[in-house]
Scaffold this motif. Structure first.
Motif, PDB file in Angstrom:
ATOM      1  N   GLY A 120      14.230 -29.572 -59.780  1.00  0.00           N
ATOM      2  CA  GLY A 120      13.393 -28.816 -60.801  1.00  0.00           C
ATOM      3  C   GLY A 120      13.040 -29.639 -61.783  1.00  0.00           C
ATOM      4  O   GLY A 120      13.070 -31.115 -62.043  1.00  0.00           O
ATOM      5  N   ARG A 121      12.006 -29.253 -62.695  1.00  0.00           N
ATOM      6  CA  ARG A 121      11.587 -30.086 -63.882  1.00  0.00           C
ATOM      7  C   ARG A 121      12.589 -30.303 -65.016  1.00  0.00           C
ATOM      8  O   ARG A 121      13.170 -29.245 -65.510  1.00  0.00           O
ATOM      9  CB  ARG A 121      10.203 -29.606 -64.399  1.00  0.00           C
ATOM     10  CG  ARG A 121       9.391 -30.289 -65.247  1.00  0.00           C
ATOM     11  CD  ARG A 121       8.187 -29.818 -65.651  1.00  0.00           C
ATOM     12  NE  ARG A 121       8.188 -28.607 -66.413  1.00  0.00           N
ATOM     13  CZ  ARG A 121       6.985 -27.890 -66.450  1.00  0.00           C
ATOM     14  NH1 ARG A 121       5.940 -28.021 -65.997  1.00  0.00           N
ATOM     15  NH2 ARG A 121       7.069 -26.558 -67.223  1.00  0.00           N
ATOM     16  N   LEU A 122      12.573 -31.409 -65.578  1.00  0.00           N
ATOM     17  CA  LEU A 122      13.498 -31.802 -66.553  1.00  0.00           C
ATOM     18  C   LEU A 122      12.900 -31.877 -67.980  1.00  0.00           C
ATOM     19  O   LEU A 122      13.696 -31.347 -68.795  1.00  0.00           O
ATOM     20  CB  LEU A 122      14.351 -33.032 -66.387  1.00  0.00           C
ATOM     21  CG  LEU A 122      14.913 -33.351 -65.165  1.00  0.00           C
ATOM     22  CD1 LEU A 122      15.322 -34.922 -65.036  1.00  0.00           C
ATOM     23  CD2 LEU A 122      16.381 -32.545 -64.999  1.00  0.00           C
ATOM     24  N   ALA A 123      11.657 -32.169 -68.096  1.00  0.00           N
ATOM     25  CA  ALA A 123      11.202 -32.394 -69.361  1.00  0.00           C
ATOM     26  C   ALA A 123       9.391 -32.362 -69.039  1.00  0.00           C
ATOM     27  O   ALA A 123       9.026 -32.726 -68.023  1.00  0.00           O
ATOM     28  CB  ALA A 123      11.488 -33.547 -70.225  1.00  0.00           C
TER      29      ALA A 123
ATOM     30  N   ALA B 142      23.039 -35.022 -69.392  1.00  0.00           N
ATOM     31  CA  ALA B 142      22.805 -33.692 -68.945  1.00  0.00           C
ATOM     32  C   ALA B 142      22.478 -33.569 -67.377  1.00  0.00           C
ATOM     33  O   ALA B 142      22.905 -32.873 -66.836  1.00  0.00           O
ATOM     34  CB  ALA B 142      21.743 -33.036 -70.011  1.00  0.00           C
ATOM     35  N   LEU B 143      21.645 -34.595 -67.217  1.00  0.00           N
ATOM     36  CA  LEU B 143      21.354 -34.717 -65.799  1.00  0.00           C
ATOM     37  C   LEU B 143      22.423 -35.204 -64.977  1.00  0.00           C
ATOM     38  O   LEU B 143      22.734 -34.114 -63.867  1.00  0.00           O
ATOM     39  CB  LEU B 143      20.242 -35.827 -65.605  1.00  0.00           C
ATOM     40  CG  LEU B 143      19.647 -36.112 -64.441  1.00  0.00           C
ATOM     41  CD1 LEU B 143      18.149 -36.932 -64.314  1.00  0.00           C
ATOM     42  CD2 LEU B 143      20.463 -36.823 -63.263  1.00  0.00           C
ATOM     43  N   ALA B 144      23.535 -35.787 -65.494  1.00  0.00           N
ATOM     44  CA  ALA B 144      24.588 -36.077 -64.502  1.00  0.00           C
ATOM     45  C   ALA B 144      25.546 -34.915 -64.282  1.00  0.00           C
ATOM     46  O   ALA B 144      26.045 -34.634 -63.409  1.00  0.00           O
ATOM     47  CB  ALA B 144      25.330 -37.289 -65.031  1.00  0.00           C
TER      48      ALA B 144
ATOM     49  N   PHE C 220       6.824 -35.224 -50.816  1.00  0.00           N
ATOM     50  CA  PHE C 220       7.320 -33.900 -51.418  1.00  0.00           C
ATOM     51  C   PHE C 220       7.126 -33.801 -52.911  1.00  0.00           C
ATOM     52  O   PHE C 220       6.737 -32.669 -53.288  1.00  0.00           O
ATOM     53  CB  PHE C 220       8.685 -33.698 -51.227  1.00  0.00           C
ATOM     54  CG  PHE C 220       9.655 -32.512 -51.840  1.00  0.00           C
ATOM     55  CD1 PHE C 220       9.249 -31.243 -51.211  1.00  0.00           C
ATOM     56  CD2 PHE C 220      10.261 -32.484 -52.946  1.00  0.00           C
ATOM     57  CE1 PHE C 220       9.785 -30.037 -51.821  1.00  0.00           C
ATOM     58  CE2 PHE C 220      10.744 -31.331 -53.592  1.00  0.00           C
ATOM     59  CZ  PHE C 220      10.413 -30.005 -52.827  1.00  0.00           C
ATOM     60  N   VAL C 221       7.183 -34.954 -53.864  1.00  0.00           N
ATOM     61  CA  VAL C 221       7.105 -34.629 -55.087  1.00  0.00           C
ATOM     62  C   VAL C 221       5.548 -35.084 -55.367  1.00  0.00           C
ATOM     63  O   VAL C 221       5.305 -34.318 -56.608  1.00  0.00           O
ATOM     64  CB  VAL C 221       7.978 -36.026 -55.800  1.00  0.00           C
ATOM     65  CG1 VAL C 221       9.392 -35.611 -55.501  1.00  0.00           C
ATOM     66  CG2 VAL C 221       7.437 -37.405 -55.473  1.00  0.00           C
TER      67      VAL C 221
ATOM     68  N   VAL D 272       8.530 -34.872 -65.883  1.00  0.00           N
ATOM     69  CA  VAL D 272       9.667 -35.384 -65.232  1.00  0.00           C
ATOM     70  C   VAL D 272      10.599 -34.468 -64.495  1.00  0.00           C
ATOM     71  O   VAL D 272      11.045 -33.330 -64.844  1.00  0.00           O
ATOM     72  CB  VAL D 272      10.874 -36.017 -66.386  1.00  0.00           C
ATOM     73  CG1 VAL D 272      11.879 -37.020 -65.623  1.00  0.00           C
ATOM     74  CG2 VAL D 272      10.109 -36.957 -67.244  1.00  0.00           C
ATOM     75  N   TYR D 273      10.932 -34.788 -63.162  1.00  0.00           N
ATOM     76  CA  TYR D 273      11.581 -34.094 -62.137  1.00  0.00           C
ATOM     77  C   TYR D 273      12.583 -34.798 -61.606  1.00  0.00           C
ATOM     78  O   TYR D 273      13.003 -36.113 -61.653  1.00  0.00           O
ATOM     79  CB  TYR D 273      10.669 -33.778 -61.027  1.00  0.00           C
ATOM     80  CG  TYR D 273       9.842 -32.458 -61.277  1.00  0.00           C
ATOM     81  CD1 TYR D 273       9.885 -31.266 -60.894  1.00  0.00           C
ATOM     82  CD2 TYR D 273       8.403 -32.990 -61.934  1.00  0.00           C
ATOM     83  CE1 TYR D 273       9.002 -30.138 -61.352  1.00  0.00           C
ATOM     84  CE2 TYR D 273       7.566 -31.875 -62.100  1.00  0.00           C
ATOM     85  CZ  TYR D 273       7.685 -30.748 -61.791  1.00  0.00           C
ATOM     86  OH  TYR D 273       6.936 -29.578 -61.982  1.00  0.00           O
ATOM     87  N   ALA D 274      13.896 -33.951 -61.324  1.00  0.00           N
ATOM     88  CA  ALA D 274      14.786 -34.530 -60.563  1.00  0.00           C
ATOM     89  C   ALA D 274      15.358 -33.718 -59.452  1.00  0.00           C
ATOM     90  O   ALA D 274      14.985 -32.660 -59.237  1.00  0.00           O
ATOM     91  CB  ALA D 274      16.210 -34.304 -61.437  1.00  0.00           C
TER      92      ALA D 274
END
Length: 236
Positions: free
Chosen positions: A144-147, A160-162, A116-117, A129-131
């Protein structure tokens, strides 16, 4: 009787079009493929010189399509519409590949998550970077993309991710990022960042399932499968 340049260009474009219909881009050299694409944004001008300038500037056909709109407009003769058209080709390719591997409701294997990624990084030349956030049934809640620009604490805040994971009601998280200029092997910074995310998630009862690294060729490494994830007591 003189033949107008307009007719010469029209005949040349028609020949390119016929060759494309017969064999697709496979029947065209790199500069010819670019030339054919440019005819859709520059309809009444000889675009052969511009196609060659693009190849000369970026090195080859692939790197032209990987360039950003701003980079493309550094080449003489490339305006906003042409830059948008060329940049959109790679974005459409990424969207196509990712749509084909659209997420199932529930993931049963880590390999499915990797599948998938990987398309997210197709043709991407900068580190991203994605989470991915999952519930306890391995169903994907959101991703979604984090950075863009690095996988470290200066680029991504583990806290922030947590907090987002908590808001979404996620109990599991997968990180993914790319190494556009190197192998799919974690650097020390990658390992440190992964550990810091795991330490922030763990007290909240959220498990860091994996951190997947993807290289420019689409090969990937799973930190979970290679036992590089931090041991935080969840067990495997």
């Amino acid at each position: 009787m003189a033949v107008s340049n307009k007719n010469i260009h029209a005949d040349h474009r028609e020949r390119l079009h016929r060759r494309f219909l017969e064999n697709g881009f496979r029947g065209l050299a790199g500069h010819e493929a670019l030339e054919y694409m440019l005819t859709f944004s520059i309809p009444r001008k000889d675009v052969n010189p511009l196609a060659h300038r693009l190849i000369d500037h970026f090195g080859d056909f692939c790197r032209v399509l990987e360039a950003s709109e701003a980079e493309l407009q550094e080449v003489e003769g490339v305006g906003p519409a042409t830059a948008r058209l060329l940049a959109m080709v790679m974005e459409a390719s990424r969207y196509y590949q990712h749509t084909r591997s659209a997420a199932p409701r529930t993931f049963e294997k880590m390999e499915q998550i990797a599948e998938f990624v990987v398309p997210l990084f197709h043709g991407v030349r900068v580190e991203q970077v994605y989470a991915l956030y999952f519930d306890d049934r391995n169903s994907l809640i959101k991703w979604g993309r984090l950075a863009e620009g690095g996988s470290n604490e200066s680029a991504v805040s583990p806290r922030a991710l947590a907090q987002r994971a908590v808001r979404l009601g996620a109990t599991q998280v997968v990180l993914a990022h790319n190494h556009p200029g190197g192998l799919a092997l974690p650097s020390q910074a990658d390992l440190d960042f992964t550990a810091s995310v795991g330490r922030v998630l763990y007290p909240l009862g959220i498990r860091l399932l994996d951190h997947i690294i993807v290289d420019s060729e689409g090969d990937y490494l799973s930190m979970e499968q290679t036992r590089r994830l931090p041991e935080l007591g969840f067990g495997r």
